[in-house]
Design a protein around this motif. Sequence first.
Motif, mmCIF file in Angstrom:
data_model
loop_
_atom_site.group_PDB
_atom_site.id
_atom_site.type_symbol
_atom_site.label_atom_id
_atom_site.label_comp_id
_atom_site.label_asym_id
_atom_site.label_seq_id
_atom_site.Cartn_x
_atom_site.Cartn_y
_atom_site.Cartn_z
ATOM 1 N N THR A 14 46.656 52.338 25.291
ATOM 2 C CA THR A 14 46.117 52.999 26.482
ATOM 3 C C THR A 14 46.877 54.283 26.774
ATOM 4 O O THR A 14 46.274 55.303 27.123
ATOM 5 C CB THR A 14 46.200 52.047 27.693
ATOM 6 N N ASP A 15 48.194 54.256 26.597
ATOM 7 C CA ASP A 15 48.997 55.459 26.837
ATOM 8 C C ASP A 15 48.637 56.573 25.855
ATOM 9 O O ASP A 15 48.561 57.740 26.239
ATOM 10 C CB ASP A 15 50.496 55.147 26.730
ATOM 11 N N ALA A 16 48.416 56.231 24.600
ATOM 12 C CA ALA A 16 48.032 57.235 23.604
ATOM 13 C C ALA A 16 46.676 57.832 23.936
ATOM 14 O O ALA A 16 46.474 59.044 23.819
ATOM 15 C CB ALA A 16 48.018 56.616 22.209
ATOM 16 N N ILE A 17 45.747 56.998 24.354
ATOM 17 C CA ILE A 17 44.421 57.493 24.736
ATOM 18 C C ILE A 17 44.534 58.410 25.945
ATOM 19 O O ILE A 17 43.936 59.491 25.980
ATOM 20 C CB ILE A 17 43.461 56.312 25.021
ATOM 21 N N ARG A 18 45.321 57.998 26.931
ATOM 22 C CA ARG A 18 45.502 58.807 28.138
ATOM 23 C C ARG A 18 46.131 60.161 27.788
ATOM 24 O O ARG A 18 45.708 61.203 28.286
ATOM 25 C CB ARG A 18 46.367 58.070 29.156
ATOM 26 N N THR A 19 47.130 60.160 26.918
ATOM 27 C CA THR A 19 47.787 61.396 26.500
ATOM 28 C C THR A 19 46.799 62.334 25.821
ATOM 29 O O THR A 19 46.752 63.531 26.125
ATOM 30 C CB THR A 19 48.967 61.087 25.555
ATOM 31 N N GLN A 20 46.002 61.809 24.913
ATOM 32 C CA GLN A 20 45.016 62.633 24.224
ATOM 33 C C GLN A 20 43.964 63.157 25.201
ATOM 34 O O GLN A 20 43.517 64.304 25.093
ATOM 35 C CB GLN A 20 44.351 61.842 23.087
ATOM 36 N N ALA A 26 43.255 69.581 29.501
ATOM 37 C CA ALA A 26 43.991 70.835 29.696
ATOM 38 C C ALA A 26 43.373 71.945 28.846
ATOM 39 O O ALA A 26 43.217 73.082 29.317
ATOM 40 C CB ALA A 26 45.465 70.646 29.354
ATOM 41 N N GLN A 27 43.009 71.631 27.612
ATOM 42 C CA GLN A 27 42.357 72.625 26.746
ATOM 43 C C GLN A 27 41.009 73.044 27.329
ATOM 44 O O GLN A 27 40.668 74.231 27.335
ATOM 45 C CB GLN A 27 42.153 72.061 25.337
ATOM 46 N N ALA A 28 40.256 72.094 27.832
ATOM 47 C CA ALA A 28 38.954 72.405 28.437
ATOM 48 C C ALA A 28 39.128 73.312 29.646
ATOM 49 O O ALA A 28 38.345 74.254 29.839
ATOM 50 C CB ALA A 28 38.230 71.112 28.832
ATOM 51 N N ASP A 29 40.155 73.053 30.442
ATOM 52 C CA ASP A 29 40.424 73.892 31.611
ATOM 53 C C ASP A 29 40.767 75.320 31.191
ATOM 54 O O ASP A 29 40.303 76.289 31.806
ATOM 55 C CB ASP A 29 41.544 73.303 32.460
ATOM 56 N N LEU A 30 41.593 75.448 30.148
ATOM 57 C CA LEU A 30 41.949 76.781 29.654
ATOM 58 C C LEU A 30 40.716 77.535 29.158
ATOM 59 O O LEU A 30 40.542 78.722 29.436
ATOM 60 C CB LEU A 30 42.985 76.676 28.529
ATOM 61 N N TRP A 31 39.857 76.840 28.412
ATOM 62 C CA TRP A 31 38.640 77.489 27.911
ATOM 63 C C TRP A 31 37.690 77.856 29.045
ATOM 64 O O TRP A 31 37.028 78.900 29.000
ATOM 65 C CB TRP A 31 37.943 76.600 26.881
#
Length: 50
Positions: A14-20, A26-31
């Motif tokens: 779950t932590d790995a999924i949350r991190t990804q 964050a990338q979507a926000d930048l774009w």
Amino acid sequence: MTDLRPEFIEHASTDAIRTQYERAQAQADLWADRTRDLFLLLCQRTNEED
């Protein structure tokens, strides 16, 4: 889930999924910011040409 690796789907915690997810968001926000800036620049240039 078009671009998720099958081994990630099968074994990710779950932590790995949350991190990804957070990285992708964050990338979507930048774009989105870049897209808005480009649109505003295009509008400005279009108005200058008129």
